[in-house]
Design a protein around this motif. Structure first.
Motif, PDB file in Angstrom:
ATOM      1  N   PHE A   7      54.133  79.152  49.511  1.00  0.00           N
ATOM      2  CA  PHE A   7      53.058  78.385  48.936  1.00  0.00           C
ATOM      3  C   PHE A   7      52.331  77.550  50.032  1.00  0.00           C
ATOM      4  O   PHE A   7      52.996  76.701  50.228  1.00  0.00           O
ATOM      5  N   TYR A  40      46.668  83.396  49.921  1.00  0.00           N
ATOM      6  CA  TYR A  40      47.753  83.553  49.204  1.00  0.00           C
ATOM      7  C   TYR A  40      47.805  84.664  48.260  1.00  0.00           C
ATOM      8  O   TYR A  40      48.673  85.305  47.848  1.00  0.00           O
ATOM      9  N   LYS A  44      50.194  87.727  47.755  1.00  0.00           N
ATOM     10  CA  LYS A  44      51.143  87.775  46.719  1.00  0.00           C
ATOM     11  C   LYS A  44      50.668  88.173  45.202  1.00  0.00           C
ATOM     12  O   LYS A  44      50.870  88.009  44.250  1.00  0.00           O
ATOM     13  N   GLN A 125      55.706  74.485  53.847  1.00  0.00           N
ATOM     14  CA  GLN A 125      55.300  75.129  52.765  1.00  0.00           C
ATOM     15  C   GLN A 125      55.783  74.372  51.630  1.00  0.00           C
ATOM     16  O   GLN A 125      56.369  73.428  51.609  1.00  0.00           O
TER      17      GLN A 125
END
Length: 144
Positions: A7, A40, A44, A125
């Motif tokens: 993330f 992201y 994902k 991250q």
């Protein structure tokens, strides 16, 4: 429980806004983070869709976050701990996560955060663990 890895690491709240002619505007770092959140989402998509399907807007969530920093950013050459505040990154992380899973961050009722290091060069991250929680009462919190 759902775990999101890699993330994006949010900027410090100290870097999120800039003063321009007496007005606060989102800084370059803040805009860059917003873009990283969108990237992201693209990478994902399937995982985020499973999370969105698992929770309703009525659910309350526990959000556990682990901020992973390069070791040299946290530990000095003499072994001392450097000043690196992870707590002022929580709000930006919650805002980004809320956008991704479609649940308002007012429903994030509990959680922890911690710092971890990675050796050598690594992608800094955040690891995010999401679980269904409950809103506690004062009586449940009382310790005899």
């Amino acid at each position: 429980m759902f775990v999101l890895t890699k993330f994006p690491l949010p900027p410090s709240s100290n870097q999120l806004y800039a003063s321009v002619r007496g007005r606060l505007v989102k800084s370059q770092e803040g805009r860059k983070y917003d873009n990283l959140i969108q990237l992201y989402r693209l990478r994902k998509f399937k995982e985020l869709d499973r999370i969105t399907q698992a929770f309703t807007e009525a659910d309350v969530l526990n959000i556990e976050t682990i901020f992973v920093f390069a070791k040299k950013r946290i530990v000095g050459q003499k072994g001392q701990i450097k000043k690196l505040d992870a707590s002022n990154r929580i709000k930006q992380l919650h805002d980004g996560l809320s956008k991704l899973i479609g649940i308002d961050d007012c429903r994030f009722v509990s959680g922890t955060f911690s710092k971890a290091t990675c050796e050598k060069e690594c992608d800094e991250q955040v690891i995010v663990k999401i679980t269904k929680s409950q809103l506690l009462t004062l009586d449940q919190l009382m310790i005899s």
